[in-house]
Write an enzyme that holds these catalytic residues in place. Structure first.
Site, PDB file in Angstrom:
ATOM      1  N   MET A  30      -5.411   6.338  -6.251  1.00 56.39           N
ATOM      2  CA  MET A  30      -4.025   6.391  -5.762  1.00 56.39           C
ATOM      3  C   MET A  30      -3.862   5.368  -4.640  1.00 56.39           C
ATOM      4  O   MET A  30      -4.742   5.236  -3.796  1.00 56.39           O
ATOM      5  CB  MET A  30      -3.713   7.786  -5.223  1.00 56.39           C
ATOM      6  CG  MET A  30      -2.315   7.913  -4.601  1.00 56.39           C
ATOM      7  SD  MET A  30      -1.951   9.596  -4.059  1.00 56.39           S
ATOM      8  CE  MET A  30      -2.886   9.657  -2.531  1.00 56.39           C
ATOM      9  N   ASP A  32      -0.024   3.302  -2.889  1.00 57.39           N
ATOM     10  CA  ASP A  32       1.248   3.524  -2.187  1.00 57.39           C
ATOM     11  C   ASP A  32       2.043   4.753  -2.642  1.00 57.39           C
ATOM     12  O   ASP A  32       2.155   4.998  -3.846  1.00 57.39           O
ATOM     13  CB  ASP A  32       2.205   2.343  -2.415  1.00 57.39           C
ATOM     14  CG  ASP A  32       1.534   0.995  -2.371  1.00 57.39           C
ATOM     15  OD1 ASP A  32       0.385   0.912  -1.945  1.00 57.39           O
ATOM     16  OD2 ASP A  32       2.188   0.017  -2.777  1.00 57.39           O
TER      17      ASP A  32
HETATM   18  N1  DQQ Z   1       0.735  -2.052  -3.896  1.00 62.52           N
HETATM   19  C1  DQQ Z   1       1.506  -2.236  -5.096  1.00 62.52           C
HETATM   20  C2  DQQ Z   1       2.435  -3.382  -4.832  1.00 62.52           C
HETATM   21  C3  DQQ Z   1       2.478  -3.411  -3.350  1.00 62.52           C
HETATM   22  C4  DQQ Z   1       1.092  -3.066  -2.939  1.00 62.52           C
HETATM   23  C5  DQQ Z   1       0.564  -2.485  -6.241  1.00 62.52           C
HETATM   24  C6  DQQ Z   1       0.978  -2.568  -1.534  1.00 62.52           C
HETATM   25  O1  DQQ Z   1       3.709  -3.144  -5.403  1.00 62.52           O
HETATM   26  O2  DQQ Z   1       2.898  -4.677  -2.873  1.00 62.52           O
HETATM   27  O3  DQQ Z   1      -0.264  -1.366  -6.445  1.00 62.52           O
HETATM   28  O4  DQQ Z   1      -0.164  -1.789  -1.334  1.00 62.52           O
END
Ligand code: DQQ
Length: 474
Positions: A30, A32
């Site tokens: 996991m 964001d």
């Molecule tokens: N995580 C996502 C992106 C974001 C990044 C990809 C930030 O959309 O920019 O998993 O942790």
């Protein structure tokens, strides 16, 4: 995925590093928080999820729901990458809104390195999501700008318009949020940058922008990639341009990234952030899971500063309270309390008196072989988490992180600390937050002590509670 998420959770529950009252994925990876929304009274948490492996990869949107902001129930995965879609290689971060009674998600579709905004609308339970056939809703980034990225979305309403900010960076200039307008979330008109940084203190590429009004000010929260932390800008918004007037760090612990907020039905601005691991890929694979969500934090703007406090609902997790009062703490002779635990909440009030440093030692082994120090340093006026001796495992992260903290008008320091196995969240004097990750190896690294260095200090009071799990029968 036909696997019962509670069965996955039960399988991992014996892991001594797996938190019991912070949200974690049922298994695997996991990152964001995404699409936070209160819908028909229930809190929905979506999150960046690799359901196949405990490492980042082809990302889907995990989904959980809560009635009380504390206990969560897993729901089916909300968004999967589509073999033939603009999100073929991943459904990246995004935002949820109520569009005229229909739940809608704007997220970043990834295909062959291209990042494009995509729209999905949900049923009334937010379980089944239909991707807009015209995705991506913006075909390409604006012309004429050398951009370092085009991803992650913040959305708000102005009259009949939806305004969308997309995270980016202008090469040679700095991080930016590109602003768009729409009536229907499908057709978007580019309006120019909402604001652009100078590439110095705010980095050169802003991920996960979140723009909102709070306490009469406007706030932009961003996660600049190069800084590996989230920062906030407080300022003024007019004519669809945001002028930052102050800047601050969301959390000083070095582990919280990509936070996202929502406004709930009580009008509160709630924030969650991703607490990443402080251990390597091999350890993640052995554990079978990675990534923790911070506790829900209630935000406020005071002056030019963004303040965060743990949501009061978390008090429902407390077990029996124990209290201590008025204990002198001698210089360099830690006071061992009859208090142990790896899933506890502590509220400690100190009078630093003439000590150079004072505070708590937690997750301490009987001989101090492992210990984590949460303290206040009078000279630098910083609250710190010292995890240089948190673990005997040489492969995990070890460092000391601190952030400026104002003592109360009474000269006292209040440390509110949430220990949850490998997670520590500290809220100091309502001004400074530090989230950290620790991996003690010994089963007896459980004791709580008080310490003072460079002079004596005084514990005014300490309240402690064991905390309950947020999951049924795990
Ligand atoms: N995580 C996502 C992106 C974001 C990044 C990809 C930030 O959309 O920019 O998993 O942790």
């Amino acid at each position: 995925m036909n696997v019962d998420p509670l069965a996955l959770r039960r399988r991992l529950a014996g892991d001594p590093h797996r938190p019991i009252y912070h949200f974690t994925p049922p298994a695997n990876w996991m990152n964001d928080p995404n699409g936070l929304i209160q819908w028909k009274g229930r809190y929905h948490l979506f999150y960046q999820h690799n359901p196949s492996e405990p490492v980042w990869g082809k990302i889907a949107w995990g989904h959980a729901v809560s009635d009380d902001l504390v206990h969560w129930q897993d729901l089916p995965i909300a968004l999967w990458p589509d073999e033939n879609g603009p999100d073929r290689d991943g459904c990246w971060s995004g935002y949820a809104v109520d569009h005229e009674g229909t739940p809608a998600l704007l997220y970043t579709g990834l295909r062959a390195g291209e990042q494009r905004p995509c729209l999905a609308t949900g049923d009334d339970e937010l379980i089944t999501w239909r991707k807009h056939p015209g995705n991506p809703v913006i075909a390409a980034p604006p012309d004429g700008l050398k951009l370092l990225g085009f991803r992650d979305h913040t959305l708000w309403r102005e009259g009949d318009d939806w305004l969308q900010g997309i995270g980016s960076g202008i090469e040679g200039t700095g991080g930016t949020v590109l602003l768009y307008r729409s009536r229907d979330l499908r057709e978007w008109e580019y309006l120019g940058p909402l604001t652009t940084g100078d590439g110095q203190t705010t980095g050169n590429m802003w991920e996960c922008p979140d723009f909102f009004e709070l306490d009469g000010r406007h706030v932009l929260v961003i996660s600049p990639v190069s800084l590996r932390k989230a920062i906030y800008l407080v300022g003024t918004y007019s004519n669809r341009r945001f002028t930052p007037e102050a800047e601050g760090t969301v959390d000083f612990g070095g582990c919280l990234y990509a936070p996202l907020t929502m406004r709930d039905e009580q009008g509160r601005r709630l924030m969650w952030g991703w607490l990443w691991e402080g251990r390597d890929e091999q350890a993640q694979r052995a554990a079978g899971w990675a990534g923790v969500m911070s506790l829900p934090r209630v935000l406020q703007v005071e002056g030019d500063q963004l303040r965060a406090a743990p949501a009061p609902e978390l008090e429902a997790l407390r077990g029996e309270q124990r209290s201590w009062q008025h204990l002198p703490i001698t210089d360099d002779a830690p006071l061992v309390l009859d208090l142990h635990g790896d899933a506890i909440e502590l509220i400690a009030r100190f009078d630093p008196a003439s000590a150079a440093q004072c505070g708590l030692i937690v997750r301490c082994a009987p001989g101090g072989e492992e210990q984590t120090v949460i303290g206040y340093d009078n000279d630098s006026r910083q609250v710190f988490v010292d995890r240089t001796r948190s673990s005997l495992d040489p492969t995990v992260e070890r460092d000391l992180r601190g952030g400026i903290c104002q003592l109360g008008r009474d000269g006292l320091l209040t440390l509110r600390v949430f220990l949850d196995r490998s997670v520590i969240e500290v809220f100091a004097n309502h001004t400074t937050c530090l989230a950290s990750r620790i991996y003690p190896t010994r089963h007896d690294s459980q004791s709580v002590r008080l310490f003072a260095r460079g002079g004596p200090a005084h514990l005014v009071s300490l309240d402690a509670w064991p905390m309950r799990s947020i999951w049924p029968d795990s």
